[in-house]
Design a protein around this motif. Sequence first.
Motif, PDB file in Angstrom:
ATOM      1  N   ILE A 151      54.845 -24.992-100.241  1.00  0.00           N
ATOM      2  CA  ILE A 151      53.777 -25.927 -99.878  1.00  0.00           C
ATOM      3  C   ILE A 151      54.263 -26.868 -98.784  1.00  0.00           C
ATOM      4  N   PRO A 162      46.632 -23.676 -96.426  1.00  0.00           N
ATOM      5  CA  PRO A 162      46.213 -24.759 -97.315  1.00  0.00           C
ATOM      6  C   PRO A 162      47.193 -24.909 -98.486  1.00  0.00           C
ATOM      7  N   THR A 163      47.255 -26.119 -99.043  1.00  0.00           N
ATOM      8  CA  THR A 163      48.247 -26.378-100.083  1.00  0.00           C
ATOM      9  C   THR A 163      47.760 -26.028-101.482  1.00  0.00           C
ATOM     10  N   GLY A 164      46.477 -25.835-101.650  1.00  0.00           N
ATOM     11  CA  GLY A 164      46.042 -25.545-103.007  1.00  0.00           C
ATOM     12  C   GLY A 164      44.558 -25.272-103.097  1.00  0.00           C
ATOM     13  N   THR A 266      49.496 -24.521-111.633  1.00  0.00           N
ATOM     14  CA  THR A 266      49.565 -25.982-111.605  1.00  0.00           C
ATOM     15  C   THR A 266      49.991 -26.462-110.232  1.00  0.00           C
ATOM     16  N   VAL A 267      51.056 -25.858-109.709  1.00  0.00           N
ATOM     17  CA  VAL A 267      51.580 -26.319-108.429  1.00  0.00           C
ATOM     18  C   VAL A 267      50.553 -26.129-107.317  1.00  0.00           C
ATOM     19  N   PHE A 268      49.821 -25.013-107.360  1.00  0.00           N
ATOM     20  CA  PHE A 268      48.876 -24.736-106.279  1.00  0.00           C
ATOM     21  C   PHE A 268      47.440 -25.110-106.633  1.00  0.00           C
ATOM     22  N   ALA A 269      47.269 -25.853-107.712  1.00  0.00           N
ATOM     23  CA  ALA A 269      45.930 -26.269-108.143  1.00  0.00           C
ATOM     24  C   ALA A 269      44.974 -25.082-108.187  1.00  0.00           C
ATOM     25  N   PRO A 271      42.496 -22.820-109.964  1.00  0.00           N
ATOM     26  CA  PRO A 271      41.698 -23.091-111.179  1.00  0.00           C
ATOM     27  C   PRO A 271      41.665 -21.921-112.148  1.00  0.00           C
ATOM     28  N   LYS A 275      46.292 -23.071-116.609  1.00  0.00           N
ATOM     29  CA  LYS A 275      46.246 -24.527-116.692  1.00  0.00           C
ATOM     30  C   LYS A 275      45.449 -24.984-117.901  1.00  0.00           C
TER      31      LYS A 275
END
Lengths: 324, 526
Positions: A151, A162-164, A266-269, A271, A275
């Motif tokens: 990231i 993109p980060t997540g 979790t790290v990359f959100a 969905p 999680k």
Amino acid sequence: MTVFIIRRLMQSTVVMLVMSMIVFIGVYMIGNPVDILINPEATAEEIREVVRSLGLDQPIWYQYGRFLYNALQGDLGESFVFGSPAIDLIFQRMPATLELASAAMLIAVVIGIPLGMWAGLRPTALTSRGIMAGSILGFSLPTFWIGLMMILFFGVTLNWLPTGGRGETGELIGIEFSFLTLDGLSHLLLPATNLALFKLALVIRLTRAGTAEVIHQDYIKFAKAKGLSKQRILFVHVLKNILIPVITVLGLEFGNIVAFAVVTETVFAWPGMGKLIIDSMEVLDRPVIVAYLIVVVFMFILINLVVDILYSVLDPRVRLREVR
Amino acid sequence: MIKRLLAAACVAVTAAFATVGAEADELVIGARADPAIDPHFQWLTTNVAYSQHIFDPLVKKDANAQWVPGLAVEWKPIDDLTWEMSLRKGVKFHDGTPFTADDVIFSFDRLSNVPNNPNPYGANVRSVKNLEKIDDHTIRIHTTQTDPLMLGPLSNIFIVSKKAAENATTDDFRKGTAAIGTGPYKFVEYTPGAELVLERNENYWGEVEPWSEVTFKIIPNDQARVAALLSGDIDVIDFPPPTEVKAIENHADTLVFKRPSDRVIYLIPDVGREDSPFVTGKDGSKIRNPMMDRRVRLAMSLALNRDAIVSRVMDGLAEKANQFVPKGFIGFNPELPELEYDPEKARALLAEAGYPDGFGLTIHCSNNRYVNDAKLCEVVGQMLTRIGLDMKVETMPKNVFFPKIATYKKVHFSFILVGWGNASTGTAGPFLTSIFHTPDRERRMGHGNRAHFHDPSYDEMTEAAVRELDPDLREKKMQNAMAYIVDKMIGIPLHTQFVVIGTRKGLVATPRVDETTTAMSIRRQD
């Protein structure tokens, strides 16, 4: 074969039943979700009222019995946190996780098998040593750390990806998927690679070991002597024989990724449902925890079954039958 | 990726030509938790924050948790047990139906009728007996007891449309069919675990919002939320971990906004039970609980270096506390002195109380509830060890910790670290009555009394304070009760943690004491 499959499915029911009982009692013993969810200003009466309305004041055997009774009618209970049926919550998030896991598997197989074969065929070459050294990194570095580094590097420093999140999704047979849009694909790339690294290392090592072993077998020598083309020897005779251990491991690993992709998610959100289970455990959301684990157990059983069937397809010596 | 590179190139080109970049009116906020959407399901700070966008309460709160008119324009007491409220006229729900007293009455009725709800909002209005409609825009609230502070928690009670929400389930709200309010934003779409999209309500009764569209991206992981902000994927994040605040501050494209919150973190010694479970002599034998002696509690407070706690443990993102509400809240007593740090004096006090060699004590804390709670626990343990106590430190996840300190069962510990938010009323009232008042089911007080403190004169003081209808007298009485309890050192205040919001450059955030992050508190820089 049909008998075999039916037997297996029946066994799985027993496993799910036992598992649900263990989880149910385990979560019950940790404590009461109301104590965590309710606001600190609540009075004892209010707490009792809520506990009663959720049915948590009943004895454990009664609660479990009622759960079983409802479960047999397809109702695994409603989440305390979301107020929706637990099973809906899980199925809502399942496509995202399945997509991520499949993408990761694809990366692991498409890159891992050729690299592993290469390393197996030329054990002393510099490239092979490089591949093997790389694979050590792949399974020894922690996933979350690599994820964060990816990231930072690709998302924050270079700002390429993109980060997540899942990005824009496209619809296929009524389900939203990220890989159908360019934006979605760019969101999928980092988490899928992150999740794939460990499996990739595993596939490389398994393939290499298998190739190194098979290549010296008599039937390969015979095939060579018969004058078969190198491609045919490699892609039919070698590949088919090294695939059995790879499939066994990948099968189980696939289950693992789907059930416990939580770190990457979790790290990359992302969905997904990994999680969900962690969030639910935090607040002792028992219906979701139990339903989730039942789904996961069922999935593992299903994967094992598919793996067994694949064996018989790949290796004619294997027959599906009960072990007596 | 190509698309992004192209986009980046386009932005660079536009920026080169335009002196002032014409920015889109869209705002993307990275949030920690999923919304319930249904404003009457699951009373949590995060849900209240989301609800403020779609719905309005009768009484709103400003950033400092003080009461301002919402859907009620004014209110006055008719007698000790009745309040009359005039409702705002000409307000329309998102679907165009006019807002009337019927919607208010319906919403209050709905509070306790949402099934399967582990944390009902009804607790906010526990002293409300019933609502009476006088006309379409006037209601009377009848209470079971004199409770002027009741007006504060009304800000948590959101008014839904009777037409849209009658017979609606929580699921209907999540799908949007029932999510019809009067608030500054309208519901557009919610994808569980991913995002909530809202659009501006052009016909809002108050100031119309500058953002045409607001998206909440749900990113529970702290590091991931920070990374998303730093990379420019999102515009605003709340609750960055304290260790990352510097990184946001130092980054060229991002800013940090902070202020003290409404939450005071404090320690509770067991002051009432002679035989307390985690108190022992130095040799491990059972002894009479020394914390029943005020001098011992004073010594424990003197042993705590609050400056070090704020600067080292909290990374400067906290303010020392000398009482149980932060400055700016009603009940804050400005005359109380700072709590000093003096280990010498602490040892002397311990000796005077008859414990020159200290005693054995275990401190219990959660490790995932408050900012740095586990670290705080260790530090407090170390500081108390220095004055001679034989400290053990035990931390556990909140789902194990909180059931063990539930007062309606049995408080299992002798010395704990907890926090208390004061935003619900904007006053010290609820804290004073629930934490230190003698447990009293009838009057609904003392339900959080984990110190096992019983003092009739204190009970009287606090009751008089929260029943007082005159605001000035009320404030005075709360301040007196505060001074009384701090002097006795029944709880040991530590600090107030900060609310922190990170944004990209060009935005201004106004953090709210109640720790809710809303699009309404984000504005473009002029």
